[in-house]
Design a protein around this motif. Structure first.
Motif, PDB file in Angstrom:
ATOM      1  N   ASP A  15       0.843  -1.207   0.000  1.00 34.94           N
ATOM      2  CA  ASP A  15       0.000   0.000   0.000  1.00 34.94           C
ATOM      3  C   ASP A  15       0.872   1.248   0.000  1.00 34.94           C
ATOM      4  O   ASP A  15       1.888   1.310   0.701  1.00 34.94           O
ATOM      5  CB  ASP A  15      -0.895   0.036   1.252  1.00 34.94           C
ATOM      6  N   GLN A  16       0.436   2.231  -0.810  1.00 34.11           N
ATOM      7  CA  GLN A  16       1.139   3.522  -0.812  1.00 34.11           C
ATOM      8  C   GLN A  16       0.209   4.549  -0.180  1.00 34.11           C
ATOM      9  O   GLN A  16      -0.465   5.284  -0.883  1.00 34.11           O
ATOM     10  CB  GLN A  16       1.491   3.936  -2.233  1.00 34.11           C
ATOM     11  N   TRP A  17       0.147   4.538   1.127  1.00 31.99           N
ATOM     12  CA  TRP A  17      -0.756   5.453   1.828  1.00 31.99           C
ATOM     13  C   TRP A  17      -0.012   6.712   2.238  1.00 31.99           C
ATOM     14  O   TRP A  17       1.132   6.659   2.704  1.00 31.99           O
ATOM     15  CB  TRP A  17      -1.323   4.813   3.099  1.00 31.99           C
ATOM     16  N   ILE A  18      -0.686   7.842   2.045  1.00 28.69           N
ATOM     17  CA  ILE A  18      -0.215   9.101   2.612  1.00 28.69           C
ATOM     18  C   ILE A  18      -1.200   9.396   3.734  1.00 28.69           C
ATOM     19  O   ILE A  18      -2.353   9.755   3.470  1.00 28.69           O
ATOM     20  CB  ILE A  18      -0.226  10.224   1.545  1.00 28.69           C
ATOM     21  N   GLU A  19      -0.798   9.170   4.963  1.00 27.85           N
ATOM     22  CA  GLU A  19      -1.747   9.296   6.070  1.00 27.85           C
ATOM     23  C   GLU A  19      -1.792  10.733   6.573  1.00 27.85           C
ATOM     24  O   GLU A  19      -0.754  11.341   6.850  1.00 27.85           O
ATOM     25  CB  GLU A  19      -1.387   8.318   7.184  1.00 27.85           C
ATOM     26  N   VAL A  20      -3.003  11.257   6.668  1.00 26.48           N
ATOM     27  CA  VAL A  20      -3.211  12.646   7.087  1.00 26.48           C
ATOM     28  C   VAL A  20      -4.319  12.663   8.150  1.00 26.48           C
ATOM     29  O   VAL A  20      -5.047  11.692   8.302  1.00 26.48           O
ATOM     30  CB  VAL A  20      -3.611  13.549   5.893  1.00 26.48           C
ATOM     31  N   ALA A  21      -4.399  13.813   8.846  1.00 24.75           N
ATOM     32  CA  ALA A  21      -5.313  13.866   9.990  1.00 24.75           C
ATOM     33  C   ALA A  21      -6.601  14.624   9.701  1.00 24.75           C
ATOM     34  O   ALA A  21      -7.499  14.641  10.555  1.00 24.75           O
ATOM     35  CB  ALA A  21      -4.598  14.493  11.185  1.00 24.75           C
ATOM     36  N   LEU A  33      -9.359  16.675   6.465  1.00 17.30           N
ATOM     37  CA  LEU A  33      -9.693  16.933   5.056  1.00 17.30           C
ATOM     38  C   LEU A  33      -8.740  17.979   4.481  1.00 17.30           C
ATOM     39  O   LEU A  33      -8.292  17.868   3.338  1.00 17.30           O
ATOM     40  CB  LEU A  33     -11.133  17.442   4.948  1.00 17.30           C
ATOM     41  N   GLU A  34      -8.419  18.989   5.272  1.00 18.24           N
ATOM     42  CA  GLU A  34      -7.540  20.067   4.802  1.00 18.24           C
ATOM     43  C   GLU A  34      -6.141  19.514   4.488  1.00 18.24           C
ATOM     44  O   GLU A  34      -5.545  19.859   3.472  1.00 18.24           O
ATOM     45  CB  GLU A  34      -7.446  21.187   5.860  1.00 18.24           C
ATOM     46  N   GLN A  35      -5.631  18.642   5.350  1.00 16.94           N
ATOM     47  CA  GLN A  35      -4.318  18.036   5.087  1.00 16.94           C
ATOM     48  C   GLN A  35      -4.380  17.126   3.860  1.00 16.94           C
ATOM     49  O   GLN A  35      -3.417  17.054   3.087  1.00 16.94           O
ATOM     50  CB  GLN A  35      -3.844  17.230   6.301  1.00 16.94           C
ATOM     51  N   ALA A  36      -5.493  16.457   3.672  1.00 15.13           N
ATOM     52  CA  ALA A  36      -5.651  15.597   2.483  1.00 15.13           C
ATOM     53  C   ALA A  36      -5.595  16.446   1.225  1.00 15.13           C
ATOM     54  O   ALA A  36      -4.935  16.101   0.233  1.00 15.13           O
ATOM     55  CB  ALA A  36      -6.969  14.839   2.558  1.00 15.13           C
ATOM     56  N   CYS A  37      -6.257  17.580   1.273  1.00 12.53           N
ATOM     57  CA  CYS A  37      -6.299  18.489   0.127  1.00 12.53           C
ATOM     58  C   CYS A  37      -4.879  18.985  -0.195  1.00 12.53           C
ATOM     59  O   CYS A  37      -4.468  19.020  -1.367  1.00 12.53           O
ATOM     60  CB  CYS A  37      -7.231  19.644   0.504  1.00 12.53           C
ATOM     61  N   ALA A  38      -4.131  19.341   0.847  1.00 14.87           N
ATOM     62  CA  ALA A  38      -2.776  19.876   0.654  1.00 14.87           C
ATOM     63  C   ALA A  38      -1.809  18.800   0.152  1.00 14.87           C
ATOM     64  O   ALA A  38      -0.783  19.121  -0.466  1.00 14.87           O
ATOM     65  CB  ALA A  38      -2.267  20.472   1.964  1.00 14.87           C
ATOM     66  N   ALA A  39      -2.117  17.532   0.402  1.00 16.17           N
ATOM     67  CA  ALA A  39      -1.218  16.435   0.014  1.00 16.17           C
ATOM     68  C   ALA A  39      -1.303  16.103  -1.480  1.00 16.17           C
ATOM     69  O   ALA A  39      -0.480  15.344  -2.005  1.00 16.17           O
ATOM     70  CB  ALA A  39      -1.548  15.190   0.835  1.00 16.17           C
ATOM     71  N   LEU A  40      -2.295  16.653  -2.178  1.00 11.93           N
ATOM     72  CA  LEU A  40      -2.491  16.303  -3.593  1.00 11.93           C
ATOM     73  C   LEU A  40      -1.665  17.215  -4.496  1.00 11.93           C
ATOM     74  O   LEU A  40      -1.706  18.438  -4.343  1.00 11.93           O
ATOM     75  CB  LEU A  40      -3.980  16.439  -3.953  1.00 11.93           C
ATOM     76  N   PRO A  41      -0.940  16.649  -5.466  1.00 11.47           N
ATOM     77  CA  PRO A  41      -0.154  17.490  -6.373  1.00 11.47           C
ATOM     78  C   PRO A  41      -1.017  18.124  -7.465  1.00 11.47           C
ATOM     79  O   PRO A  41      -2.046  17.550  -7.858  1.00 11.47           O
ATOM     80  CB  PRO A  41       0.845  16.507  -6.988  1.00 11.47           C
ATOM     81  N   ASP A  42      -0.597  19.287  -7.973  1.00  7.34           N
ATOM     82  CA  ASP A  42      -1.272  19.900  -9.118  1.00  7.34           C
ATOM     83  C   ASP A  42      -1.273  18.892 -10.271  1.00  7.34           C
ATOM     84  O   ASP A  42      -0.308  18.142 -10.455  1.00  7.34           O
ATOM     85  CB  ASP A  42      -0.529  21.170  -9.560  1.00  7.34           C
ATOM     86  N   GLY A  43      -2.327  18.885 -11.057  1.00 12.15           N
ATOM     87  CA  GLY A  43      -2.394  18.010 -12.232  1.00 12.15           C
ATOM     88  C   GLY A  43      -2.874  16.604 -11.925  1.00 12.15           C
ATOM     89  O   GLY A  43      -3.020  15.793 -12.850  1.00 12.15           O
ATOM     90  N   ALA A  44      -3.129  16.320 -10.637  1.00  8.40           N
ATOM     91  CA  ALA A  44      -3.573  14.961 -10.270  1.00  8.40           C
ATOM     92  C   ALA A  44      -4.995  14.711 -10.779  1.00  8.40           C
ATOM     93  O   ALA A  44      -5.747  15.647 -11.066  1.00  8.40           O
ATOM     94  CB  ALA A  44      -3.537  14.808  -8.751  1.00  8.40           C
ATOM     95  N   ARG A  45      -5.330  13.432 -10.911  1.00  8.32           N
ATOM     96  CA  ARG A  45      -6.708  13.016 -11.215  1.00  8.32           C
ATOM     97  C   ARG A  45      -7.150  12.168 -10.022  1.00  8.32           C
ATOM     98  O   ARG A  45      -6.616  11.077  -9.802  1.00  8.32           O
ATOM     99  CB  ARG A  45      -6.755  12.218 -12.525  1.00  8.32           C
ATOM    100  N   VAL A  46      -8.088  12.713  -9.268  1.00 10.77           N
ATOM    101  CA  VAL A  46      -8.335  12.213  -7.913  1.00 10.77           C
ATOM    102  C   VAL A  46      -9.738  11.624  -7.768  1.00 10.77           C
ATOM    103  O   VAL A  46     -10.726  12.292  -8.108  1.00 10.77           O
ATOM    104  CB  VAL A  46      -8.158  13.376  -6.895  1.00 10.77           C
ATOM    105  N   LEU A  47      -9.815  10.400  -7.256  1.00 11.63           N
ATOM    106  CA  LEU A  47     -11.111   9.856  -6.853  1.00 11.63           C
ATOM    107  C   LEU A  47     -11.385  10.317  -5.430  1.00 11.63           C
ATOM    108  O   LEU A  47     -10.644   9.976  -4.499  1.00 11.63           O
ATOM    109  CB  LEU A  47     -11.107   8.320  -6.904  1.00 11.63           C
TER     110      LEU A  47
END
Ligand SMILES: NC(=O)c1ccc[n+]([C@@H]2O[C@H](COP(=O)([O-])OP(=O)(O)OC[C@H]3O[C@@H](n4cnc5c(N)ncnc54)[C@H](OP(=O)(O)O)[C@@H]3O)[C@@H](O)[C@H]2O)c1
Length: 237
Positions: free
Chosen positions: A125-131, A133-147
């Motif tokens: 698993d390649q998990w980026i664990e965050v605490a 919604l705001e941290q989840a949003c910040a963890a996404l790179p520009d240009g990503a395609r996100v489910l």
């Protein structure tokens, strides 16, 4: 506290006589527990918040909508003659669970809490664990395609990321226009590994955002992401 539906049978004295039971539901485990207790002869009512337009049929009785906080729930417990309150809400439905704890203290009703174990990370698993919604949003790179595999009430913080394409999955069509600039709306429930894999491939998903809900119903996307070596931004409890 119980961690599987079958654990209910292990609670001393609970199933010895027919009881009036209120289940705080909205989960697959609540539906399974309603079936088990109804079949055993208990007077079971499942309470739903009313978020889903067409909830699946449930064994026993059903009521819908909030109680009006802990005091409202305490009043409902007393008025309905509820003997046992079972909190089988989703692990992130923390307000309802807190209300349940307060309400039983006021009304002197027995409370049983179902705690669904969280998912454990596997080697691949390649998990980026965050605490949050705001941290989840910040963890996404520009240009990503996100489910975005989140409830509709939790997606708003992501709308500010206009450089990301979001695939937003919901059970029901939203009642209001979504504030996203670049998105695809998919109305479906979580599927099995094959259908989740197809969804990820069809939409060329690069990242998934979800919460560590635990349980089997929503786990297929985690397995699909693992098989496709996709990162999952996992919001922890
Ligand atoms: N959070 C999730 O991701 C998620 C996922 C799947 C299913 N669910 C289900 O959806 C429901 C709402 O989740 P949430 O995160 O919005 O909960 P929440 O934030 O803990 O609850 C907000 C309010 O909704 C009402 N409510 C919540 N669950 C209820 C229930 N089972 N019966 C009657 N009223 C309920 C209560 O209103 P009053 O204060 O007026 O009583 C509560 O204060 C829960 O029942 C949960 O099991 C949630």
């Amino acid at each position: 506290m119980i961690t599987t539906v079958d654990d209910i049978a292990l609670i001393p004295g609970l199933l010895d006589r027919p009881l009036r039971v209120l289940l705080l539901g909205g989960t697959g485990e609540a539906a399974a527990l309603a079936e088990l207790l109804h079949a055993a002869g208990h007077d079971v009512t499942t309470s739903l918040a009313g978020r889903t337009r067409e909830p699946r049929p449930l064994a026993g009785k059903m009521r819908t909508g909030g109680f009006g906080g802990a005091d409202g729930l305490a009043g409902h417990l007393a008025a309905s003659g509820t003997e046992v309150l079972i909190d089988v809400t989703h692990p992130f439905a923390t307000r309802m669970s807190a209300n349940a704890r307060h309400a039983v203290a006021i009304s002197n009703t027995r409370l049983i809490v179902f705690e669904r174990p969280r998912w454990a990370k596997c080697d691949r698993d390649q998990w980026i664990e965050v605490a949050s919604l705001e941290q989840a949003c910040a963890a996404l790179p520009d240009g990503a395609r996100v489910l975005l595999a989140l409830g509709s009430q939790h997606i708003a913080p992501f709308a500010a990321r206009s450089s990301i394409h979001f695939v937003i999955r919901m059970v029901d069509l939203p009642s209001e226009r979504l504030p996203f600039t670049d998105f695809t709306l998919v109305t479906s429930r979580p599927g099995d590994v094959a259908s989740e894999t197809q969804l990820l491939e069809n939409h060329r998903i690069s990242h998934i955002v979800c919460r560590n809900s635990g349980g089997s119903a929503a786990y297929a996307k985690i397995e699909a992401a693992r098989n496709l070596s996709l990162p999952v931004v996992m919001i922890t409890r």
